[in-house]
Structure formats: C-alpha cells, structure tokens
Design a protein around this motif. Sequence first.
Motif, PDB file in Angstrom:
ATOM      1  N   PHE A   1      36.866  83.692  73.044  1.00  0.00           N
ATOM      2  CA  PHE A   1      37.106  84.103  74.419  1.00  0.00           C
ATOM      3  C   PHE A   1      35.833  84.694  75.044  1.00  0.00           C
ATOM      4  N   CYS A   2      35.210  85.612  74.326  1.00  0.00           N
ATOM      5  CA  CYS A   2      34.054  86.327  74.895  1.00  0.00           C
ATOM      6  C   CYS A   2      32.845  85.421  75.082  1.00  0.00           C
TER       7      CYS A   2
ATOM      8  N   ASN B   1      36.297  83.570  65.674  1.00  0.00           N
ATOM      9  CA  ASN B   1      37.702  83.943  65.807  1.00  0.00           C
ATOM     10  C   ASN B   1      38.087  83.900  67.284  1.00  0.00           C
ATOM     11  N   ARG B   2      39.372  84.172  67.563  1.00  0.00           N
ATOM     12  CA  ARG B   2      39.858  83.974  68.937  1.00  0.00           C
ATOM     13  C   ARG B   2      39.136  84.876  69.934  1.00  0.00           C
ATOM     14  N   TRP B   3      38.854  86.075  69.517  1.00  0.00           N
ATOM     15  CA  TRP B   3      38.206  87.029  70.410  1.00  0.00           C
ATOM     16  C   TRP B   3      36.773  86.565  70.730  1.00  0.00           C
ATOM     17  N   GLN B   4      36.069  86.112  69.673  1.00  0.00           N
ATOM     18  CA  GLN B   4      34.712  85.606  69.892  1.00  0.00           C
ATOM     19  C   GLN B   4      34.717  84.366  70.777  1.00  0.00           C
TER      20      GLN B   4
END
Lengths: 261, 354
Positions: A169-170, A164-167
């Motif tokens: 990014f991180c 997902n977007r958060w993953q």
Amino acid sequence: MGISLVYLVLIVLIPLSMLFLKSATLSWGEFFSAVFSGRTLAAYKLTFGASFAAALLNAIFGFLVAWVLVRYRFPGKRLVDALVDMPFALPTAVAGISLTAIYSQNGWIGKLLVPFGIKAAFSPLGVVIALTFVGLPFVVRTLEPVLTEIDQEVEEAAASLGANRWQTFCRVIFPAVGPALFTGFALAFARALGEYGSVVFISGNMPFRTEIVPLLIMTKLEQYDYAGATAIALVMLVAAFSLLLVINLLQAWTRKRQALR
Amino acid sequence: MSIEVQNITKIFGNFTALKDLSLHVPTGELVALLGPSGSGKTTLLRIIAGLETADAGTVLFHGEDVENKHVRKRKVGFVFQHYALFRHMNVFENVAFGLRVRARKKRPSENEIRERVHKLLNLVQLDRMAARFPSQLSGGQRQRVALARALAVEPKVLLLDEPFGSLDARVRRELRQWLRHLHDELHITSVFVTHDQEEALEVADRVVVMNEGRVEQVGTPDEVYHHPATPFVYNFLGNVNLFHARIEKGKAYIGELAIDLPHAQPDSESAMVYVRPHLLDISRARGENGDLRARVVHINLAGSIVKVELLSEKGDTIQVEISQERFSQLLLKKHEDVYVTPKEVRIFPQDYSI
C-alpha cells in the motif's frame, strides 16, 4: 475559441472583476478593518479550519469508498454508487436541515453523542460534518478512475517480491494514487470554502464561534455594507483562486509524468 | 529447486480450469506450458506461484508442501504478460523494490543494493536506462526490467506468464533467444506459459502441452513435435493436413490412396490421417499405391520453402511444403492437376474434432 472566451468573460470574469471595483471604493484603512476585524478573523479561522478538516476526512474515507467501489462487487453497488453523487444533486439547504435534525441534541445521532459531552450541531463540529457531506463526491470521483487503472497484477508483483500488504500500500498503491488523492482533497477543500446552504442550518451562526465567512458576507450585505462584503469576498476569491491554481499546476505535473504511459 | 504438482483441481464457478493435473519440473530446467487459451496453463502457473489456491491437490517445492506458504514467502520470481512494473518508480527503483521491502535484518546495505541492481541491469542490457521511467521504455525493454526485478530477490523458481505475448513478432523472437541464453547462464528452474508453439519448441528444454485443464503430453520439443501422443498435440504443434480414411486389413485408404500401416490397427470406417505439409510430396506421375489427385490452387514462393495449396477431388484443401529445388524440378503452375504422395503419416483410429 472566441465563443468560449466570451462565455468565460460574461459568466466569470466580469462578475469577479466587480468584486475588485467595489472593494476599490474603500480606503486602505477601511479595507483592512473590514477584512481583518476580530469577527472576520474568527470566521476565516473556522471556515479554513473546518474546510481543511472536512477535506482531510473526505480524503481518508473517500479513498475507502472509492476503493470498495472499484475493487469489490456486491449487491446494491449501483445504489451506493448513486448515493455518492447525492451531495452534488441535493440542494445544500436540504442537506443542512436533515443533518441538523440528526445531529441536534434530540436527533438520532446527536442524542448518542450527548453522554460523551459532544455537541455536534450548533458547534464547529457541526460545520465540519456539513462540509464533509458536501465534499465527499469530489474525492471519490477523482480517485475512481485512477484506482481502476491500477492493475491488480501490480499488487501481485509486489507480493511476489516479498512485500507485505502494508508495504504494498505505502510503496505501490499510495504513490500511484497520491496526486489524484491530493486533487480530490483540494477540490473538496475548495468546495467547502464556498459552502453556505448546509452550514447555516447546522452551525447556529454565532459570531466568533460558529459563523463562517460566506455567512458573514451575507450579514454584511443585509446591513447594506456592500463594500465591506465585497472586501471579504475578495479575500475568499484570492484564496479560492490560488487553491484552484495549485490544483491545476498539480494536474499538469502529474499529466506530464504520466504522458508516455 | 524442483517443482512437483500433484492432482491439482481448480474450479471457477462452473468452469473447471484444471482437472486432477500432475506435473514434475526437474531442477534447473526451462519448461514451457503450451496450450490454447482456456487450457488452464496460466491458472496452473498462478497456483504454482501461490497467487491462486487450488481446490484440491498439492504443490511441492523441492519435496516441501508449499500450500500454506504465501506468495511472499515462496521465493518465486513472477513475470507478468503486461509487465506490471511500478510506474511511479524508475527502472532502478523497480529492480531494487524486492530488496528494499525486506525486513531490516535481511536488507542489504544501500551500496550492496546499488551494486546488485546494476549487475542485474547489465545482465538484461539496460544499465543505461536505470534512471528512466517505465513509460519511457519500449515493450521489450519493460519486460526485461520486469525480469531483472523478479531476479533481484534471487528466486528459487522463475515463473513467466506469456512473457512475450504483448510484443511484436521481431522483438518476441529476439527476446526468446535471449531468455534461452539467460537460462543457460543462470540455470534457475523456470516455467513459462505460452500459446505460441514456435516459441515453446524453440526455447524450452521440455514442453508440456495442455488442453482443457489436462496435460496432453510432456516431452522434449523434439519428442512432442515428431512423436505427438494425441491428435490434439499433432494438431496444435504446427500445420497439419487432415484426411478421413478407412482402415482395412492393415492398410489405410484415403480415396484411392492406400497407405501401409506401421503397426496393426483394427478395421475402422472413421480413422483420421494426419500429415504435416512438409511430409507430402507432389509428383506428376502416378505412384504404385495409387495417389491423391489434386489441383494446384495457390503457390507461395516467398520464404525458404515453397508453400503449395491444392484442392483434392473430394474438395479438401491440402497444404504442401516443398523445397525451392523440388519446385523448380516440377515447374508447377496454377490450376494444374498433380498427384500428392505422403512420405510419413500418423493415423489416429477415432474421429477427433478440435
């Protein structure tokens, strides 16, 4: 090679070595009392603390600005791009005066903060604001080329693999820009440590409360305490130098890791 | 899992990338989308993957509409032309990525991940490279890592966007044979985009020839090569000689040369005759139907066949491919006048320009 060495010696090395020579005229006792008096310690704390806070703010919001400038196309983008460089070009005193005008109790923004009991100008917060202003371009300009290099395809690849977007990014974006972000942070931090012009207007310069180290050095000079001033300057020099050394080592390390890309 | 593309239209600004396109990809097949750049093949692939949304039309995976399914949920493996590997991760971590980002409940244990990744790296013959970073690999190796990474999440569909496009010719040939073998082993429904006709014809079970956002022809490599449906397909797949001809009473005339037509066609002043270079023969004697006189301009002996370039009397360049054997019979020399006879032609009634 020879020319650049001579240039460096003339412009950087000789003036700096004068700091050591001048400080050497002090005895150890005098040196320590100059460097570690209560007032100086308070000034260190403020300078390093506010610089750190400002660099951190810049790291976060500078990242956002760089991201928007790299990824989005919008009307007035060039204008915003030029605006980022303003703190480079503007005399810092001008910045200090205008920031003071805005953030003082009667200023546009200062007025809004008063009901919350927040005093922006003439407080440590004011110092942070001024230092954030001067440090912004460092983060943005170090991040931009690195962000440009990150292919949008890499994000698409991560998404197709179920991230997902958060993953994404991180695990994908942040590790890739991490070293550059740290470099930008360190540059902004180093710049903030040496900042003088903008801070003296907004801070109020109260000893023990809102007095920064560069100002303290100026004060000592005005009192003809040259040795005391150079002693404190020496501490700042060592701090700035170690910081820049860390930046350089970090850059060398990243370059090595990216060498074959 | 089968893929059904129905009436897809995609418009970028004032450029129509796909025009009402429909396509069926049966389960377990390896299908090539072949076409020149700008034909919409990559756009189609990205719409199937969910990386792009269509302006109209639907995509069905195994009969199920996936329009509202994010690429994350579509279970597609996507391989990019420029690999799109995660540069700060080593080969192992790149392949493990898809497993590590799963929700905790579905995430395999560390041991299982290790086992799966090594199995995949063995499959792509890169197990020794697990600790290397992408920057330390060659282009071909990087693309194999990208493929292993895509396969790690056990996709139902494998989509490859010009997977060998940025590799040099030798590696490209090697890799495409390898992809064919891999597909024979895994039988995963796969679609790959290419502009290299040789690649498409060699690797795919089925070739979809695309042009200007439309499908020109779908067929096995044999079908599209030997029975091209449109002049475009004829032209795009392999070299071809073009002759202007007129059709009169069931015969086509190229200058003096008369060709019997296989089936009746209306008379026309501007028909086009297509002949592949290997379907032309060179002779010293005039044939019965009248021949095309031409002068030998260039002879290329390198390779398994001899390529002869001739200039017809009208000034058209004609390319002919003959066997080494035939060449030594003829003893052709440069600047010699000879006759060219077609063995098989394809005639399209209308003037067609590429």
